[in-house]
Design a protein around this motif. Structure first.
Motif, PDB file in Angstrom:
ATOM      1  N   TYR A   1      56.791  31.292  46.631  1.00  0.00           N
ATOM      2  CA  TYR A   1      55.944  31.762  45.542  1.00  0.00           C
ATOM      3  C   TYR A   1      54.680  32.440  46.035  1.00  0.00           C
ATOM      4  CZ  TYR A   1      59.377  29.455  42.806  1.00  0.00           C
ATOM      5  OH  TYR A   1      60.591  29.106  42.258  1.00  0.00           O
ATOM      6  N   ASP A   2      54.335  33.519  45.312  1.00  0.00           N
ATOM      7  CA  ASP A   2      53.216  34.370  45.712  1.00  0.00           C
ATOM      8  C   ASP A   2      51.897  33.956  45.083  1.00  0.00           C
ATOM      9  OD1 ASP A   2      55.725  36.721  45.101  1.00  0.00           O
ATOM     10  OD2 ASP A   2      54.995  36.259  47.122  1.00  0.00           O
ATOM     11  N   TYR A   3      51.973  33.404  43.879  1.00  0.00           N
ATOM     12  CA  TYR A   3      50.743  33.066  43.155  1.00  0.00           C
ATOM     13  C   TYR A   3      50.868  31.651  42.584  1.00  0.00           C
ATOM     14  CZ  TYR A   3      50.266  38.119  43.358  1.00  0.00           C
ATOM     15  OH  TYR A   3      50.186  39.416  43.794  1.00  0.00           O
ATOM     16  N   TRP A   4      49.719  30.986  42.509  1.00  0.00           N
ATOM     17  CA  TRP A   4      49.681  29.608  42.007  1.00  0.00           C
ATOM     18  C   TRP A   4      48.564  29.449  40.994  1.00  0.00           C
ATOM     19  CZ3 TRP A   4      53.075  25.732  43.439  1.00  0.00           C
ATOM     20  CH2 TRP A   4      53.951  26.044  44.491  1.00  0.00           C
ATOM     21  N   GLY A   5      48.841  28.600  40.002  1.00  0.00           N
ATOM     22  CA  GLY A   5      47.803  28.212  39.063  1.00  0.00           C
ATOM     23  C   GLY A   5      46.990  27.060  39.623  1.00  0.00           C
ATOM     24  N   GLN A   6      45.996  26.619  38.863  1.00  0.00           N
ATOM     25  CA  GLN A   6      45.063  25.620  39.349  1.00  0.00           C
ATOM     26  C   GLN A   6      45.559  24.195  39.178  1.00  0.00           C
ATOM     27  OE1 GLN A   6      45.083  26.675  36.367  1.00  0.00           O
ATOM     28  NE2 GLN A   6      44.307  25.077  35.025  1.00  0.00           N
TER      29      GLN A   6
ATOM     30  N   GLN B   1      47.071  30.366  34.605  1.00  0.00           N
ATOM     31  CA  GLN B   1      46.243  29.320  34.016  1.00  0.00           C
ATOM     32  C   GLN B   1      47.156  28.292  33.370  1.00  0.00           C
ATOM     33  OE1 GLN B   1      42.779  29.236  34.146  1.00  0.00           O
ATOM     34  NE2 GLN B   1      42.895  27.190  33.248  1.00  0.00           N
ATOM     35  N   ALA B   2      47.217  27.103  33.985  1.00  0.00           N
ATOM     36  CA  ALA B   2      48.053  26.025  33.455  1.00  0.00           C
ATOM     37  C   ALA B   2      47.243  25.155  32.512  1.00  0.00           C
ATOM     38  CB  ALA B   2      48.610  25.186  34.595  1.00  0.00           C
ATOM     39  N   SER B   3      47.920  24.649  31.481  1.00  0.00           N
ATOM     40  CA  SER B   3      47.271  23.765  30.525  1.00  0.00           C
ATOM     41  C   SER B   3      48.312  22.856  29.893  1.00  0.00           C
ATOM     42  CB  SER B   3      46.558  24.589  29.448  1.00  0.00           C
ATOM     43  OG  SER B   3      47.495  25.365  28.723  1.00  0.00           O
ATOM     44  N   GLY B   4      47.826  21.860  29.149  1.00  0.00           N
ATOM     45  CA  GLY B   4      48.727  20.989  28.405  1.00  0.00           C
ATOM     46  C   GLY B   4      48.894  19.595  28.978  1.00  0.00           C
TER      47      GLY B   4
ATOM     48  N   TYR C   1      51.705  22.197  38.838  1.00  0.00           N
ATOM     49  CA  TYR C   1      51.282  23.546  39.154  1.00  0.00           C
ATOM     50  C   TYR C   1      52.330  24.558  38.721  1.00  0.00           C
ATOM     51  CZ  TYR C   1      48.033  21.222  42.375  1.00  0.00           C
ATOM     52  OH  TYR C   1      47.062  20.429  42.929  1.00  0.00           O
ATOM     53  N   CYS C   2      51.875  25.657  38.147  1.00  0.00           N
ATOM     54  CA  CYS C   2      52.804  26.754  37.902  1.00  0.00           C
ATOM     55  C   CYS C   2      52.659  27.772  39.030  1.00  0.00           C
ATOM     56  CB  CYS C   2      52.585  27.406  36.549  1.00  0.00           C
ATOM     57  SG  CYS C   2      50.952  28.114  36.278  1.00  0.00           S
ATOM     58  N   ALA C   3      53.730  28.501  39.268  1.00  0.00           N
ATOM     59  CA  ALA C   3      53.761  29.457  40.366  1.00  0.00           C
ATOM     60  C   ALA C   3      54.600  30.656  39.976  1.00  0.00           C
ATOM     61  CB  ALA C   3      54.341  28.800  41.619  1.00  0.00           C
ATOM     62  N   ALA C   4      54.320  31.788  40.608  1.00  0.00           N
ATOM     63  CA  ALA C   4      55.021  33.035  40.307  1.00  0.00           C
ATOM     64  C   ALA C   4      55.527  33.665  41.586  1.00  0.00           C
ATOM     65  CB  ALA C   4      54.089  34.003  39.575  1.00  0.00           C
TER      66      ALA C   4
ATOM     67  N   CYS D   1      51.720  27.819  30.957  1.00  0.00           N
ATOM     68  CA  CYS D   1      51.124  28.571  32.055  1.00  0.00           C
ATOM     69  C   CYS D   1      50.995  30.020  31.587  1.00  0.00           C
ATOM     70  CB  CYS D   1      51.967  28.478  33.305  1.00  0.00           C
ATOM     71  SG  CYS D   1      51.332  29.443  34.700  1.00  0.00           S
ATOM     72  N   ALA D   2      49.770  30.435  31.363  1.00  0.00           N
ATOM     73  CA  ALA D   2      49.506  31.793  30.901  1.00  0.00           C
ATOM     74  C   ALA D   2      49.171  32.676  32.090  1.00  0.00           C
ATOM     75  CB  ALA D   2      48.354  31.788  29.906  1.00  0.00           C
ATOM     76  N   ALA D   3      49.810  33.830  32.136  1.00  0.00           N
ATOM     77  CA  ALA D   3      49.604  34.760  33.238  1.00  0.00           C
ATOM     78  C   ALA D   3      48.871  35.992  32.755  1.00  0.00           C
ATOM     79  CB  ALA D   3      50.942  35.158  33.843  1.00  0.00           C
ATOM     80  N   SER D   4      47.984  36.475  33.574  1.00  0.00           N
ATOM     81  CA  SER D   4      47.304  37.733  33.263  1.00  0.00           C
ATOM     82  C   SER D   4      48.012  38.863  33.984  1.00  0.00           C
ATOM     83  CB  SER D   4      45.834  37.661  33.682  1.00  0.00           C
ATOM     84  OG  SER D   4      45.738  37.409  35.074  1.00  0.00           O
ATOM     85  N   GLY D   5      47.907  40.057  33.459  1.00  0.00           N
ATOM     86  CA  GLY D   5      48.560  41.184  34.082  1.00  0.00           C
ATOM     87  C   GLY D   5      49.744  41.662  33.286  1.00  0.00           C
ATOM     88  N   ARG D   6      50.113  42.911  33.521  1.00  0.00           N
ATOM     89  CA  ARG D   6      51.163  43.530  32.733  1.00  0.00           C
ATOM     90  C   ARG D   6      52.545  43.397  33.360  1.00  0.00           C
ATOM     91  NH1 ARG D   6      48.541  49.336  32.246  1.00  0.00           N
ATOM     92  NH2 ARG D   6      47.937  48.779  34.364  1.00  0.00           N
TER      93      ARG D   6
END
Length: 123
Positions: free
Chosen positions: A110-115, A3-6, A93-96, A20-25
């Motif tokens: 990158y495997d995951y992308w924010g909105q 989740q990207a913001s700012g 966009y943030c990505a992981a 960019c806040a990520a969910s998950g451990r």
């Protein structure tokens, strides 16, 4: 999930900090990056930081102005943007990525992308 913001509207020469806040451990095991896409253009690399935070990379166009950092305790990656220019206007966009290798600048790494969050810099 990322989740990207700012984002927002800022005058040239101003600053913004994206988060960019990520969910998950398992956030601390992922390398993170920021890309941006201006209207009608391709998605371009901006910055990346490896999972440990020990190594980071910046596009030439933002060196000396932007800084990427992460706080694994908060599952968050940041992009501090200073001395903003109108040409920085884009959706960011943030990505992981679980495995980064040398392809940190490629979107396909990158495997995951924010909105995305919109940054508009007025002249």
């Amino acid at each position: 999930q990322l989740q990207a913001s700012g984002g927002g509207l800022v005058q040239a020469g101003g600053s913004l900090r994206l988060s960019c806040a990520a969910s998950g451990r398992t956030f601390s095991t992922y390398s993170m990056a920021w890309f941006r896409q201006a209207p009608g253009k391709e998605r371009d690399f901006v910055a990346a930081i490896r999972w440990s935070g020990e190594h980071s990379y910046l596009a030439d166009s933002v060196k000396g102005r932007f800084t990427i950092s992460r706080d694994n305790a908060k599952n968050t990656v940041y992009l501090q943007m200073n001395s903003l220019k109108p040409e920085d206007t884009a959706v960011y966009y943030c990505a992981a990525a679980f495995g980064l290798g040398d392809g940190y600048y490629r979107p396909t790494t990158y495997d995951y992308w924010g909105q995305g969050t919109l940054v508009t810099v007025s002249s």
